[in-house]
Design an enzyme around this catalytic site. Structure first.
Site, PDB file in Angstrom:
ATOM      1  N   HIS A 188       2.380   8.288  -8.197  1.00  0.00           N
ATOM      2  CA  HIS A 188       2.929   9.641  -8.124  1.00  0.00           C
ATOM      3  C   HIS A 188       3.023  10.259  -9.525  1.00  0.00           C
ATOM      4  O   HIS A 188       2.621  11.410  -9.728  1.00  0.00           O
ATOM      5  CB  HIS A 188       4.340   9.637  -7.521  1.00  0.00           C
ATOM      6  CG  HIS A 188       4.422   9.235  -6.092  1.00  0.00           C
ATOM      7  ND1 HIS A 188       5.329   8.290  -5.654  1.00  0.00           N
ATOM      8  CD2 HIS A 188       3.747   9.647  -4.997  1.00  0.00           C
ATOM      9  CE1 HIS A 188       5.210   8.150  -4.349  1.00  0.00           C
ATOM     10  NE2 HIS A 188       4.250   8.960  -3.921  1.00  0.00           N
ATOM     11  N   LYS A 242       8.931   9.858   8.258  1.00  0.00           N
ATOM     12  CA  LYS A 242       9.064   8.773   7.279  1.00  0.00           C
ATOM     13  C   LYS A 242      10.515   8.330   7.178  1.00  0.00           C
ATOM     14  O   LYS A 242      11.439   9.128   7.253  1.00  0.00           O
ATOM     15  CB  LYS A 242       8.578   9.235   5.897  1.00  0.00           C
ATOM     16  CG  LYS A 242       7.081   9.409   5.828  1.00  0.00           C
ATOM     17  CD  LYS A 242       6.624   9.592   4.405  1.00  0.00           C
ATOM     18  CE  LYS A 242       5.109   9.679   4.350  1.00  0.00           C
ATOM     19  NZ  LYS A 242       4.626   9.749   2.983  1.00  0.00           N
ATOM     20  N   ARG A 264      -5.367   8.507  -2.081  1.00  0.00           N
ATOM     21  CA  ARG A 264      -5.718   7.117  -2.375  1.00  0.00           C
ATOM     22  C   ARG A 264      -6.881   6.616  -1.534  1.00  0.00           C
ATOM     23  O   ARG A 264      -7.602   5.726  -1.949  1.00  0.00           O
ATOM     24  CB  ARG A 264      -4.519   6.198  -2.118  1.00  0.00           C
ATOM     25  CG  ARG A 264      -3.340   6.429  -3.034  1.00  0.00           C
ATOM     26  CD  ARG A 264      -2.157   5.632  -2.592  1.00  0.00           C
ATOM     27  NE  ARG A 264      -1.776   6.101  -1.240  1.00  0.00           N
ATOM     28  CZ  ARG A 264      -0.884   5.512  -0.468  1.00  0.00           C
ATOM     29  NH1 ARG A 264      -0.278   4.432  -0.855  1.00  0.00           N
ATOM     30  NH2 ARG A 264      -0.609   6.008   0.723  1.00  0.00           N
ATOM     31  N   SER A 308       4.972   3.787  -1.653  1.00  0.00           N
ATOM     32  CA  SER A 308       6.425   3.646  -1.649  1.00  0.00           C
ATOM     33  C   SER A 308       6.867   2.566  -0.667  1.00  0.00           C
ATOM     34  O   SER A 308       7.806   1.816  -0.946  1.00  0.00           O
ATOM     35  CB  SER A 308       7.087   4.981  -1.293  1.00  0.00           C
ATOM     36  OG  SER A 308       6.860   5.923  -2.309  1.00  0.00           O
TER      37      SER A 308
END
Length: 158
Positions: free
Chosen positions: A17, A41, A90, A128
């Site tokens: 990030h 999330k 990614r 994360s």
């Protein structure tokens, strides 16, 4: 003034990030790192805790600020005169999801562009959720997150 936003849940913020944010800061006059609520999330830290960790990690970086938002990203960008949404990618699965979000945001805020930045290869596998899993078992996360926030993560996830 060219303004961008880097939105995300950042639970917690990772070196990947930070890399995207720093690269965006070279392209735009002002970059807002926006901690957003994503109902899909599970966050391990409150929005205020996430903002505090990001502020620690980015302390002294000119043109970068941190904010939080609990609503549509399109509304935030319109209310704050933001020109671009910056998203890190990614993998192809990231792209598929972010492309769909970019199209929705373009429909809701046609004047705002979405910019995709590819992740640095050394950060492509870092997420994360990986950090949360490693830390929850007492593993060392110092290679994956800014050193300034390692104690916060270890304290919050043990």
């Amino acid at each position: 003034m060219k303004k961008a936003v880097c939105p995300g849940s950042f639970s917690p913020v990772t070196n990947g990030h930070i890399d995207i944010i720093m690269r965006a800061a070279k392209l735009f006059d002002e970059v807002t790192v926006l901690v957003v609520t994503n109902p899909d999330k599970r966050c391990a830290f409150t929005a205020d805790e996430r903002c505090a960790m990001i502020e620690k990690a980015l302390k002294g970086v000119p043109g970068v600020r941190v904010d939080k938002w609990d609503g549509l990203l399109a509304d935030y960008v319109k209310q704050n005169g933001i020109n671009a949404i910056v998203k890190g990618i990614r993998s192809s699965s990231d792209f598929d999801y972010e492309f769909q979000m970019a199209l929705a945001n373009k429909s809701l805020a046609p004047e705002v562009e979405t910019v995709f930045m590819t992740a640095d290869p050394q950060n492509m596998y870092v997420s994360s959720s990986l950090i949360r899993q490693i830390a929850s078992f007492g593993g060392d996360v110092s290679d994956f997150v800014p050193k300034e926030i390692v104690p916060d993560i270890e304290k919050g996830l043990k």
